[in-house]
Design an enzyme around this catalytic site. Structure first.
Site, PDB file in Angstrom:
ATOM      1  N   GLY A   1       0.835  -1.194   0.000  1.00  0.00           N
ATOM      2  CA  GLY A   1       0.000   0.000   0.000  1.00  0.00           C
ATOM      3  C   GLY A   1       0.865   1.238   0.000  1.00  0.00           C
ATOM      4  O   GLY A   1       1.875   1.311   0.720  1.00  0.00           O
TER       5      GLY A   1
ATOM      6  N   GLY B   1      -0.552   4.623   0.053  1.00  0.00           N
ATOM      7  CA  GLY B   1      -1.257   5.834   0.437  1.00  0.00           C
ATOM      8  C   GLY B   1      -0.433   6.585   1.469  1.00  0.00           C
ATOM      9  O   GLY B   1       0.793   6.418   1.550  1.00  0.00           O
ATOM     10  N   LEU B   2      -1.080   7.398   2.282  1.00  0.00           N
ATOM     11  CA  LEU B   2      -0.333   8.175   3.260  1.00  0.00           C
ATOM     12  C   LEU B   2       0.435   7.290   4.229  1.00  0.00           C
ATOM     13  O   LEU B   2       1.613   7.533   4.504  1.00  0.00           O
ATOM     14  CB  LEU B   2      -1.278   9.093   4.029  1.00  0.00           C
ATOM     15  N   ALA B   3      -0.216   6.261   4.772  1.00  0.00           N
ATOM     16  CA  ALA B   3       0.470   5.393   5.733  1.00  0.00           C
ATOM     17  C   ALA B   3       1.598   4.614   5.057  1.00  0.00           C
ATOM     18  O   ALA B   3       2.695   4.499   5.610  1.00  0.00           O
ATOM     19  CB  ALA B   3      -0.532   4.437   6.382  1.00  0.00           C
ATOM     20  N   GLY B   4       1.350   4.094   3.859  1.00  0.00           N
ATOM     21  CA  GLY B   4       2.353   3.284   3.178  1.00  0.00           C
ATOM     22  C   GLY B   4       3.511   4.088   2.631  1.00  0.00           C
ATOM     23  O   GLY B   4       4.682   3.722   2.813  1.00  0.00           O
TER      24      GLY B   4
ATOM     25  N   SER C   1     -16.777  17.517   1.586  1.00  0.00           N
ATOM     26  CA  SER C   1     -15.969  17.645   2.795  1.00  0.00           C
ATOM     27  C   SER C   1     -16.781  18.067   4.015  1.00  0.00           C
ATOM     28  O   SER C   1     -17.657  18.932   3.945  1.00  0.00           O
ATOM     29  CB  SER C   1     -14.853  18.662   2.573  1.00  0.00           C
TER      30      SER C   1
ATOM     31  N   ARG D   1     -19.634  12.874  13.349  1.00  0.00           N
ATOM     32  CA  ARG D   1     -20.247  12.326  12.139  1.00  0.00           C
ATOM     33  C   ARG D   1     -21.357  11.330  12.421  1.00  0.00           C
ATOM     34  O   ARG D   1     -22.373  11.310  11.734  1.00  0.00           O
ATOM     35  CB  ARG D   1     -19.157  11.674  11.280  1.00  0.00           C
TER      36      ARG D   1
ATOM     37  N   GLU E   1      -5.607   3.044   8.165  1.00  0.00           N
ATOM     38  CA  GLU E   1      -6.982   2.546   8.257  1.00  0.00           C
ATOM     39  C   GLU E   1      -7.053   1.025   8.298  1.00  0.00           C
ATOM     40  O   GLU E   1      -8.082   0.474   8.686  1.00  0.00           O
ATOM     41  CB  GLU E   1      -7.802   3.075   7.076  1.00  0.00           C
TER      42      GLU E   1
ATOM     43  N   ARG F   1     -14.863   7.829  14.125  1.00  0.00           N
ATOM     44  CA  ARG F   1     -13.697   8.667  13.847  1.00  0.00           C
ATOM     45  C   ARG F   1     -14.108  10.129  13.751  1.00  0.00           C
ATOM     46  O   ARG F   1     -15.024  10.472  13.008  1.00  0.00           O
ATOM     47  CB  ARG F   1     -13.023   8.239  12.539  1.00  0.00           C
TER      48      ARG F   1
END
Length: 638
Positions: free
Chosen positions: A40, A42-45, A284, A330, A425, A435
């Site tokens: 992955g 994305g941001l984490a990967g 958003s 949310r 995530e 969240r």
């Protein structure tokens, strides 16, 4: 028994610092002797691959996209939280920690959340140094705005493109390490299995999505940064390619799956326009800063919004939750929207939405100010709906957005399989049952930049000079054989219905039975309906093409097969948890005012499910949660 969560002892504010000091280290000269796989980008990967490469580790990064820039992190719009208190409005690390624990309805691990709040300030410095174009005040200081679930302004943003800009920052850092030879990037490559030898993760098996080639890759540790499983609902805000396969295949190999029923329904999405849509579009949450949410007070209202006088408008969030108003969390905003639409007050052609109205904000601040804050979001809305949100209210309705459940991890982000880590995530750890907005980007970057690089050495250090497991080893060959066997089976069924047909039908069951409201009867029915549809899937699936070329139908078949197993576990988890908390709302457990009613005596724990086999339900393990810093109270936003 659930393994040790490895939460360090000592005062909460000192746990992370002390833990880093007492963790084993790998010296710089020895880091190059270890190989780490990151799945992955994305941001984490991307942040993990970049940082591990910079530290000196040999890294292989995998993405099923043709470029890491297509990762779904790019779709995040509104912002990223950090406790810098630039507005001097009372924010602090402790307040961000408190808001996140409370927002998660007291179902997250306190120590992990406090660490997240601590490192949040470093993230902004890191990304600003990389050139991320955060919005700034007139004098040049970074700007902040408020988000749901908080009464302070702590959200940093880049118009409505925050995820895109952050991902480009992490991507460029990772690509710098690719150029330096520290990171090897594999694109168009999907992980199909985790390989385990002697109880420890030792590599992965992948399929090249263009050529169909099956390849094995060995490593000393494997990091999954593969996102969430929201597409089990079919209609969601997630990109169509998002799936649970990597995490689920790891679950089948022994990684516990935690809290699968905790999924977040986002309150501000464009309502569905017909039953043939393949996804929904997120607007958003930042729009709730200036937009006022309302529905007509009259049933079956036919007048245009501008023709309905103020006295005949129900600003239901402002009336019901005066302290937070339109900025309630949310889950609260979503359930209230469902309530008014179900009661017959919905708006739009299908009566399936509520209004998000900017008329007051435009009158107060001027159109230019609103356009500067949200211009690209307004433009996107108009292109999709053909309606101008500057002159008439937006129409919004909740949609599946984010998943708080995921692979169980300890304080080091390691799963129940030694050597297998999960970040962002794809793990369960920081958000509890709900969240707060702008915290997903925070967690992904915290895990990748600041947490994992500090904890993975504790596992690797004792393995110095241990060789990698050879990809010719029986454990790799057996995994390759099973993948090819499953592929042949998909191609050989020869049924009459496409993978998309089954995905759509599964999504209807999950949304109707395991969506914003759940009850015992519906959940039991969901399990039966999922099992029946799964049986039909395995007997009447039609996959065109072959395994030796690009074949999106084959890709989808494997992912949907995993969604069937996940969906059943979601229903079982929701059935087992006989309480309401955050995004998990059991109609049998609510206050007289219709709010979520927790049962802390019986369910103040993480439900971590252990795989048995395909025909045997998973075994539940419970990690008891303690709340020493944020005492258990019934959530109230009034």
């Amino acid at each position: 028994m659930l393994p040790d969560s490895k939460v360090p002892a000592g005062p909460m504010a000192e746990k992370w610092t002390n833990h880093k000091f007492h963790s084993k280290l790998v010296n710089p000269a020895n880091k190059r002797k270890f190989k780490i796989i990151v799945v992955g980008t994305g941001l984490a990967g991307s942040s993990a691959a970049a940082t591990l490469g910079e530290l000196g580790y040999e890294v292989e990064a995998f993405t099923f996209h043709d470029s890491p820039r297509r990762a779904h992190s790019i779709a995040a719009q509104g912002g990223i939280n950090a406790a810098k208190n630039y507005r001097n409005d009372g924010d602090s690390v402790h307040r961000l920690f408190y808001d996140t624990v409370k927002g998660g309805d007291y179902r997250s691990r306190e120590a992990n959340v406090h660490r997240l709040a601590e490192v949040s300030t470093n993230i902004i410095d890191q990304m600003a140094a990389q050139g991320v174009p955060f919005a700034r005040e007139y004098g040049g200081l970074l700007a902040n705005r408020s988000f749901g679930g908080a009464q302070v302004s702590r959200t940093f943003y880049a118009r409505g493109q925050t995820g895109q800009q952050l991902l480009l920052g992490a991507y460029q850092q990772m690509m710098g390490q690719v150029k330096a030879g520290k990171v090897k990037l594999h694109t168009n490559t999907e992980m199909l299995d985790l390989v385990v030898k002697d109880g420890e993760a030792c590599g992965i098996v992948c399929r090249n999505l263009v050529t169909g080639e099956i390849t094995s890759h060995s490593a000393h540790a494997v990091v999954l940064a593969t996102g969430g499983y929201g597409n089990v609902f079919y209609l969601s805000t997630n990109a169509m390619a998002c799936n649970v396969t990597a995490a689920w295949r790891a679950h089948r190999k022994g990684a516990y799956f935690a809290n699968p029923s905790f999924t977040q329904i986002h309150p501000t999405c464009i309502p569905a326009s017909d039953e043939f849509q393949s996804k929904l579009t997120l607007m958003s949450e930042s729009l709730r800063n200036d937009g006022r949410i309302w529905v007509p007070r009259q049933l079956n209202e036919t007048r245009a919004a501008k023709d309905i006088p103020e006295a005949e408008r129900n600003y239901y969030l402002e009336e019901k939750y005066p302290a937070f108003g339109n900025l309630v969390p949310r889950d609260v905003a979503s359930r209230n929207a469902k309530t008014v639409v179900d009661a017959g007050y919905g708006v739009g052609p299908l009566k399936n939405g509520v209004y998000l109205d900017f008329a007051d904000a435009i009158a107060r601040d001027g159109r230019d100010a609103i356009e500067a804050r949200y211009g690209n979001l307004f433009q996107m809305y108009e292109r999709i709906t053909g309606e101008d949100p500057y002159t008439q209210p937006m129409r919004i309705y909740p949609a599946t957005h984010y998943t708080m459940g995921g692979l169980w991890v300890d304080y080091n982000l390691m799963t129940t399989i030694p050597g297998l880590y999960a970040t962002g995530e794809s793990n369960f750890s920081d958000h509890g049952a709900n969240r707060l907005g702008a915290s997903a980007l925070m967690q992904g970057l915290a895990d990748g930049y600041f947490v994992l690089p500090n904890t993975i050495g504790d596992y690797l250090a004792p393995k110095l000079n241990q060789p990698l497991v050879d990809t010719d080893d029986d454990v790799f060959k057996e995994s390759e054989r099973l993948i090819e066997e499953t592929t042949s089976h998909f191609l050989g069924i020869g049924g009459s219905k496409s993978p998309d047909h089954f995905h759509r039908e599964l999504g209807k069951i999950v949304w109707n039975r395991i969506g914003m409201e759940r009850d015992e009867e519906g959940l039991k029915s969901a399990i039966e309906e999922i099992q029946a549809l799964s049986k039909e899937f395995w007997s009447d699936l039609k996959v065109l093409g072959d395994a030796k070329s690009l074949n999106s139908s084959l890709e989808k078949a494997g992912r949907i097969a995993d969604f069937f197993e996940l969906a059943e576990l979601m229903a079982r988890d929701a059935l087992d948890r006989r309480e309401s908390c955050g995004g998990h709302f059991r109609t049998e457990s609510q206050t007289p005012e219709g709010e979520a009613l927790r049962d802390d005596d019986n369910y103040a724990h993480v439900s971590a499910w252990e795989w048995n086999d395909k025909d045997t339900p998973q075994t539940k393990h419970a990690e008891e949660l303690t709340f020493d810093e944020v005492p258990l109270t019934q959530r109230s936003y009034k």
